[in-house]
Design a protein around this motif. Structure first.
Motif, short mmCIF file in Angstrom:
data_model
loop_
_atom_site.label_atom_id
_atom_site.label_comp_id
_atom_site.label_asym_id
_atom_site.label_seq_id
_atom_site.Cartn_x
_atom_site.Cartn_y
_atom_site.Cartn_z
N ASP A 1 0.57 -11.10 8.34
CA ASP A 1 1.65 -11.95 8.20
C ASP A 1 1.28 -13.45 9.00
O ASP A 1 1.18 -13.48 10.00
CB ASP A 1 2.90 -11.90 9.45
CG ASP A 1 3.91 -10.61 8.14
OD1 ASP A 1 3.06 -9.63 8.05
OD2 ASP A 1 5.20 -11.09 8.49
N GLN B 1 -8.43 -5.05 1.51
CA GLN B 1 -7.33 -4.93 1.13
C GLN B 1 -6.59 -3.83 0.97
O GLN B 1 -6.89 -3.24 0.22
CB GLN B 1 -6.49 -6.19 0.42
CG GLN B 1 -5.35 -6.78 0.43
CD GLN B 1 -4.94 -7.39 -1.17
OE1 GLN B 1 -5.83 -6.80 -1.77
NE2 GLN B 1 -3.90 -7.70 -0.24
N GLN C 1 -3.37 -4.93 -3.59
CA GLN C 1 -1.85 -6.08 -3.06
C GLN C 1 -1.55 -6.44 -3.15
O GLN C 1 -2.56 -7.81 -3.48
CB GLN C 1 -1.81 -5.26 -1.44
CG GLN C 1 -2.18 -4.00 -0.83
CD GLN C 1 -1.00 -2.61 -1.42
OE1 GLN C 1 0.21 -3.00 -1.26
NE2 GLN C 1 -1.20 -1.66 -1.00
N ASP C 2 0.07 -7.57 -3.52
CA ASP C 2 0.77 -8.64 -3.52
C ASP C 2 0.22 -9.06 -2.34
O ASP C 2 0.43 -8.54 -1.64
CB ASP C 2 2.16 -8.30 -3.75
CG ASP C 2 2.61 -7.48 -4.88
OD1 ASP C 2 1.83 -7.35 -5.91
OD2 ASP C 2 3.82 -7.08 -5.11
N ILE C 3 0.41 -10.78 -2.97
CA ILE C 3 0.10 -11.57 -1.59
C ILE C 3 1.10 -12.24 -1.94
O ILE C 3 0.83 -13.20 -2.68
CB ILE C 3 -1.40 -12.24 -2.30
CG1 ILE C 3 -2.54 -11.36 -1.79
CG2 ILE C 3 -1.65 -13.97 -1.06
CD1 ILE C 3 -3.90 -11.33 -1.90
N GLN C 4 1.55 -12.76 -1.28
CA GLN C 4 2.91 -13.60 -1.38
C GLN C 4 2.64 -15.68 -1.01
O GLN C 4 3.41 -15.48 -2.42
CB GLN C 4 3.75 -13.94 0.23
CG GLN C 4 4.23 -12.45 0.53
CD GLN C 4 5.60 -12.35 1.61
OE1 GLN C 4 5.50 -13.25 2.44
NE2 GLN C 4 6.59 -11.76 1.30
N SER D 1 3.65 -14.03 -4.94
CA SER D 1 5.04 -13.69 -5.24
C SER D 1 6.45 -14.24 -3.99
O SER D 1 7.81 -14.04 -4.22
CB SER D 1 4.82 -12.17 -4.90
OG SER D 1 4.55 -12.05 -3.13
N ASN E 1 -2.30 -7.42 -8.50
CA ASN E 1 -1.18 -7.29 -8.20
C ASN E 1 -0.99 -8.47 -8.49
O ASN E 1 -1.52 -9.56 -9.56
CB ASN E 1 -1.95 -6.95 -7.29
CG ASN E 1 -1.28 -5.37 -6.78
OD1 ASN E 1 -0.61 -4.87 -6.59
ND2 ASN E 1 -2.51 -4.51 -6.41
N GLY F 1 -3.05 -3.70 2.61
CA GLY F 1 -1.37 -3.98 2.76
C GLY F 1 -2.08 -5.66 2.06
O GLY F 1 -2.71 -6.10 1.92
N GLN F 2 -0.48 -5.59 2.33
CA GLN F 2 0.28 -7.01 1.78
C GLN F 2 -0.45 -8.16 2.38
O GLN F 2 -0.72 -8.25 3.57
CB GLN F 2 1.75 -6.90 1.29
CG GLN F 2 1.76 -6.35 0.38
CD GLN F 2 3.87 -6.67 0.25
OE1 GLN F 2 4.37 -7.68 0.25
NE2 GLN F 2 3.85 -6.03 -0.70
N PRO G 1 0.72 -5.41 7.01
CA PRO G 1 1.06 -6.24 6.90
C PRO G 1 -0.04 -7.11 7.29
O PRO G 1 0.10 -6.81 8.53
CB PRO G 1 2.03 -6.48 6.17
CG PRO G 1 2.31 -4.93 5.66
CD PRO G 1 1.78 -4.34 6.38
N HIS H 1 1.89 -11.90 4.15
CA HIS H 1 2.92 -12.27 3.96
C HIS H 1 2.43 -13.55 4.08
O HIS H 1 1.66 -14.50 5.48
CB HIS H 1 3.63 -11.70 4.96
CG HIS H 1 4.15 -9.83 4.57
ND1 HIS H 1 4.36 -9.64 5.44
CD2 HIS H 1 3.62 -9.53 2.87
CE1 HIS H 1 4.65 -7.91 4.62
NE2 HIS H 1 4.25 -8.20 3.42
#
Length: 349
Positions: A284, A294, A48-51, A68, A64, A296-297, A282, A299
């Motif tokens: 956070d 993983q 998943q994306d990781i910010q 981001s 991914n 979920g993302q 996610p 954040h």
């Protein structure tokens, strides 16, 4: 005499080194939690994306985006991998790629940033956007700065050893719904410590943090006991009022954990350097995991507190306090000098 002085000096130096390491390790670990959104001490599948920025002490597979949320290049590393990168369609946003081994998968560095690779890339790293001043270096010496996992163990142990200002277990739960965890900063240092027993989360359906002036706190440390943690309880904003504040100022310290399963979204940094962590929604905040599955993302924002301090442990009983040690060393040096100047005894007539 000489052996005693050597022992004294050796004890003093060893004590100083131990004290310095006891403080420096947690400090460096905390700084890394501010820098990285995810730190994994094992090979990792990027599902998943990781910010924010990612550090992997192993190999990286799947694909991914990392970084981001980065809207401009700051000169930092968005993706650091000590081993090999084999994943496909990995995207690094506005930051650098650093790899200790080879890149045989495909990586796109978007907008800004360069690549520094300790091994080979076989042309699998691509720069997009304005490429002026950017580079892909292979066989790059010192491509990766390696984090020391022991520093994070030290941080987790230190936080777990702090005196709790509130504590909760199964016996304290009267209402499973929206259970109130009261946060107190009894010594007014800006840091509050709450301990949760290993049987806490299995007996609540939802929970929230409450207390006076919570958003004025620098850090809330939540020490969660137990080797196998499963959090399926829902987070309630409670008295904090802002999930953004929670993400930046809460550290969930799973100091005994071997597995941590996060079935619900969690706000705040996850510190579990010896555990297999898995998420299904996610996270956070910053994440430190022995291994990470993983689903979920992850954040931003990550941990942003700055009032945690780390005092060195008390000196061992055999160690002489520094002023006294200096005095004794001085006397010892004078004594040696006197011995060297003393003439040899004359034989009896």
């Amino acid at each position: 005499m000489k052996n005693s002085i050597r022992l004294l000096v050796g004890t003093a130096l060893a004590g100083a080194v131990m004290h310095g390491a006891a403080v420096a390790g947690p400090v460096e670990a905390l700084e890394a939690m501010r820098e990285y959104n995810l730190i994994v001490f094992d090979s990792f599948k990027l599902n998943q994306d990781i910010q924010g920025s990612v550090y992997v002490d192993g190999n990286l597979s799947n694909g991914n985006m990392v970084g981001s949320n980065y809207t401009r290049y700051s000169g930092g590393s968005g993706l650091t991998v000590t081993g090999n990168v084999t994943g496909q369609n990995i995207k690094v946003k506005n930051s650098d790629l650093r790899v200790g081994g080879n890149v045989t998968g495909s990586v796109e560095i978007q907008d800004s940033g360069s690549a520094y690779i300790g091994g080979k890339s076989n042309g699998s790293v691509r720069l997009t956007g304005n490429t002026q001043g950017r580079t892909v270096q292979t066989n790059a010496a010192g491509a990766v700065d390696v984090l020391d996992r022991a520093d994070f163990f030290g941080l987790s142990t230190n936080l777990a050893g702090r005196a709790a200002e509130s504590s909760y277990g199964r016996a304290d739960i009267r209402d499973r719904n929206n259970f109130r965890i009261n946060i107190a900063d009894q010594n007014n240092d800006g840091v509050a410590v709450v301990n949760l027993a290993s049987d806490f989360f299995g007996n609540v359906a939802s929970y929230g943090f409450y207390g006076d002036a919570l958003t004025s706190l620098d850090t809330i440390i939540v020490n969660v006991a137990g080797t196998n943690i499963n959090i399926d309880a829902n987070w309630q904003t409670g008295g904090i009022g802002s999930n953004l504040f929670a993400s930046q100022h809460i550290i969930w310290n799973f100091f005994e954990a071997e597995t941590v399963r996060l079935g619900r979204q969690i706000f705040g940094s996850v510190l579990a350097p010896n555990a297999v962590v898995s998420n299904f929604t996610p996270i956070d905040g910053s994440v430190v995991a022995g291994s990470f599955t993983q689903n979920g993302q992850v954040h931003l924002p990550g941990y942003a507190g700055n009032k945690l301090t780390f005092a060195p442990p008390p000196p061992p009983l055999t160690e002489i306090p520094e002023p006294a040690m200096i005095g004794l060393l001085g006397l010892g040096v004078l004594g040696i000098a006197g011995l060297r100047r003393r003439p040899a005894a004359r034989p009896a007539a």
